[in-house]
Design a protein around this motif. Sequence first.
Motif: not given
Length: 94
Positions: A19, A22-23, A26-27, A58, A61-62, A64-65, A71
């Motif tokens: 990640l 920033s993400l 957040m995690m 998690y 977010l992965t 999304l990353a 992003l």
Amino acid sequence: MKKYEVYKNIRKGAMIWGLPISLFAMMMLSILASLLIIIFSFSLLVVIGAILWNGMLYIGLTKLARKAILLNFNKVFPKIISNKKENILYDVDY
């Protein structure tokens, strides 16, 4: 002897657990909040719910990353900074 690979993609951005910073922050905030919830209301359902929530967060977010298009934000600063008035009416001296 164990071999370590050199991280050559530092210009793409630092990554922790797959990640961006920033993400990852957040995690970690989600993990801290779920730990506080578990401490103050201890039950088996709360523990299982917190584990499922953090796991799903998690995974989300992965994913999304990996989609870097989502992003990319527009540039915050303009190319040129000027004190010149944009309106012609303000150019008149009194």
